[in-house]
Scaffold this motif. Structure first.
Motif, short mmCIF file in Angstrom:
data_model
loop_
_atom_site.label_atom_id
_atom_site.label_comp_id
_atom_site.label_asym_id
_atom_site.label_seq_id
_atom_site.Cartn_x
_atom_site.Cartn_y
_atom_site.Cartn_z
N CYS A 57 36.50 45.38 43.37
CA CYS A 57 37.31 46.42 43.02
C CYS A 57 36.76 47.36 41.80
O CYS A 57 37.44 48.34 41.52
N GLY A 58 35.68 47.04 41.46
CA GLY A 58 35.13 47.92 40.43
C GLY A 58 35.68 47.47 38.81
O GLY A 58 35.27 48.27 38.05
N GLY A 59 36.51 46.71 38.94
CA GLY A 59 37.20 46.35 37.64
C GLY A 59 36.16 45.50 36.63
O GLY A 59 34.94 45.22 37.12
N LEU A 60 36.62 45.36 35.36
CA LEU A 60 35.48 44.69 34.34
C LEU A 60 35.32 43.16 34.62
O LEU A 60 36.30 42.71 34.83
N TYR A 61 34.26 42.75 34.51
CA TYR A 61 34.06 41.27 34.63
C TYR A 61 34.16 40.74 33.08
O TYR A 61 33.57 41.63 32.42
N LYS A 62 34.76 39.63 32.87
CA LYS A 62 34.47 38.96 31.71
C LYS A 62 34.35 37.54 32.02
O LYS A 62 34.52 36.97 33.22
N ASN A 63 33.94 36.65 31.06
CA ASN A 63 33.65 35.12 31.19
C ASN A 63 34.90 34.58 31.69
O ASN A 63 36.13 35.38 31.10
N GLU A 113 42.27 25.17 36.92
CA GLU A 113 41.63 25.52 35.58
C GLU A 113 42.54 26.66 34.93
O GLU A 113 42.10 27.57 35.02
N ILE A 114 43.53 26.06 34.01
CA ILE A 114 44.34 27.17 33.68
C ILE A 114 43.73 27.85 32.33
O ILE A 114 43.84 28.98 32.43
N HIS A 115 42.63 27.17 31.86
CA HIS A 115 41.98 28.15 30.84
C HIS A 115 40.40 28.47 31.36
O HIS A 115 39.53 29.07 30.58
N GLY A 116 40.30 28.41 32.64
CA GLY A 116 39.17 29.07 33.23
C GLY A 116 37.78 27.97 33.39
O GLY A 116 38.12 27.06 33.04
N ASN A 117 36.87 28.36 33.64
CA ASN A 117 35.56 27.64 33.85
C ASN A 117 34.28 28.51 33.33
O ASN A 117 34.14 29.40 33.26
N ARG A 118 33.72 27.64 32.27
CA ARG A 118 32.54 28.19 31.57
C ARG A 118 31.32 28.88 32.48
O ARG A 118 30.60 29.44 32.04
N TYR A 119 31.33 28.43 33.71
CA TYR A 119 30.16 28.73 34.40
C TYR A 119 30.60 30.03 35.55
O TYR A 119 29.73 30.31 36.46
N LYS A 120 31.75 30.54 35.36
CA LYS A 120 32.17 31.68 36.34
C LYS A 120 32.48 32.76 35.33
O LYS A 120 32.82 32.86 34.20
N VAL A 121 32.44 34.02 35.89
CA VAL A 121 33.33 35.20 35.68
C VAL A 121 34.38 35.48 36.47
O VAL A 121 34.26 35.22 37.66
N ARG A 122 35.20 36.48 35.77
CA ARG A 122 36.53 36.53 36.41
C ARG A 122 36.52 38.29 36.30
O ARG A 122 36.46 38.83 35.16
N CYS A 123 36.99 38.95 37.42
CA CYS A 123 37.39 40.26 37.25
C CYS A 123 38.89 40.48 36.65
O CYS A 123 40.00 39.75 36.98
N ILE A 124 39.05 41.25 35.43
CA ILE A 124 40.25 41.28 34.68
C ILE A 124 41.30 42.28 35.62
O ILE A 124 42.45 42.08 35.18
N CYS A 126 41.35 42.36 39.51
CA CYS A 126 41.83 41.80 40.62
C CYS A 126 41.75 40.35 40.70
O CYS A 126 42.33 39.70 41.60
N GLY A 127 41.14 39.79 39.55
CA GLY A 127 41.20 38.33 39.50
C GLY A 127 40.16 37.68 40.37
O GLY A 127 39.93 36.30 40.24
N ALA A 128 39.31 38.56 40.89
CA ALA A 128 38.14 37.84 41.84
C ALA A 128 37.38 36.96 41.03
O ALA A 128 37.10 37.41 39.69
N ARG A 129 36.72 35.70 41.14
CA ARG A 129 35.73 34.94 40.36
C ARG A 129 34.53 34.89 41.16
O ARG A 129 34.33 34.78 42.27
N GLU A 130 33.32 34.61 40.26
CA GLU A 130 32.04 34.50 41.02
C GLU A 130 31.24 33.63 39.86
O GLU A 130 31.80 33.52 38.65
N ARG A 131 30.26 32.94 40.60
CA ARG A 131 29.50 32.23 39.55
C ARG A 131 28.57 33.13 38.55
O ARG A 131 27.92 34.11 38.96
N LEU A 132 28.70 32.74 37.32
CA LEU A 132 27.95 33.44 36.24
C LEU A 132 26.43 33.77 36.45
O LEU A 132 26.05 34.72 36.44
N GLU A 133 26.01 32.88 37.00
CA GLU A 133 24.49 32.75 37.22
C GLU A 133 24.05 33.76 38.38
O GLU A 133 23.03 34.25 38.47
N THR A 134 25.03 34.12 39.33
CA THR A 134 24.83 35.04 40.28
C THR A 134 24.91 36.62 39.87
O THR A 134 24.79 37.38 40.63
#
Ligand code: NAD
Length: 253
Positions: free
Chosen positions: A158-164, A124-135, A137-145
């Motif tokens: 890593c303590g970095g910022l999450y964004k959608n 998913e080159i433009h990402g996934n609406r139902y996930k967040v990503r650390c800007i 380290c790049g780790a992804r997680e489900r938004l609802e969690t």
């Protein structure tokens, strides 16, 4: 369209590693409006001028506050995505993968419908609406969690910022996704573009790159695109019609 479908089926049979680039057109028949093309969001409302990424960088907490307000008030676009189910085009793409005829899908869509239809090999080159990503380290997680009690939320790794996870205008494409796209593009011996106007970069480069390395190009789109000129086979039909027809042709011995 009939003869184009037969030519496409012959190319798919001959290929060892077919890769598809998908755009918003594939999800149009699921009720999600496209940006470009006739009846698209841009035609009706004009191109957006906002630079989402700059807003995020300037004030991440405020960006999250606005995102939450936007979500709870429910924009027509996000509501359309949340209501959507895969259409016959998505299911046909999953069928092609399971039949061993489609090695990988590079999608520009953020709607999660490939996964819902059963496709597994998807970037998913433009990402996934139902996930967040650390800007960071790049780790992804489900938004609802993710807890949104304290804004902005941050990455437990890593303590970095999450964004959608959705890649905004002006935001760099996440490195892991971009590298995977190039790996897949360079491995392709057949390349399909499905429901994309092919003007959003870098995605629009992939078919050109694959073609330059000798992969034939199949375009599935009811309208002409920037790629039509270099396509070897053009199927001028909606993806939800063309893809199931392609699967049917491939099932005939
Ligand atoms: P686009 O909106 O620029 O172009 C859509 C293309 O789909 C047009 O060429 C149009 O002719 C074609 N199309 C319309 N109906 C179709 C159908 N039934 N079958 C096949 N093709 C059809 O889309 P894009 O090139 O993907 O770029 C816009 C960007 O906006 C995307 O990269 C994506 O990130 C984002 N977006 C995502 C969604 C989604 O997740 N579903 C929806 C709109 C936009």
């Amino acid at each position: 369209v009939e003869s184009a479908l037969r030519q496409a089926a012959a190319l798919v049979r001959r290929s060892q590693y077919a890769v598809a680039l998908v755009g918003a057109g594939l999800s149009a028949e699921s009720g999600i409006p496209t940006y470009r093309g006739s009846g698209g969001v841009y035609e009706r409302f004009g191109e957006p001028t906002i630079d989402g990424w700059e807003l995020f960088v300037a004030d991440p907490a405020e960006w999250w506050r606005q995102a939450i307000v936007h979500e709870t008030s429910g924009s027509p676009f996000s509501q359309a995505i949340d209501r959507a189910a895969p259409n016959p085009g998505h299911y046909a793409m999953a069928d092609l993968e399971h039949m061993g005829r489609l090695a990988h899908v590079i999608t520009q869509n953020i709607d999660n419908l490939h996964a819902m239809a059963g496709s597994r090999r998807v970037t998913e080159i433009h990402g996934n609406r139902y996930k967040v990503r650390c800007i960071e380290c790049g780790a992804r997680e489900r938004l609802e969690t993710v807890s949104l009690d304290r804004l902005p939320p941050s990455c437990p790794v890593c303590g970095g910022l999450y964004k959608n996870d959705v890649v905004m205008f002006g935001e760099p494409i996440p490195r892991d996704a971009l590298e995977e796209c190039y790996r897949q593009t360079l491995a392709a011996d057949l390349f399909l573009t499905i429901g994309t106007s092919a003007v959003v970069y870098p995605a629009a480069d992939f078919p050109v790159l694959a073609k330059r390395r000798g992969a034939p190009l199949i375009e599935i789109n009811p309208e002409a695109t920037a790629l039509s000129e270099i396509a070897d086979v053009i199927i001028r039909a909606p993806a939800g019609v063309a893809l199931p027809a392609l699967v049917d042709l491939l099932l005939v011995p």
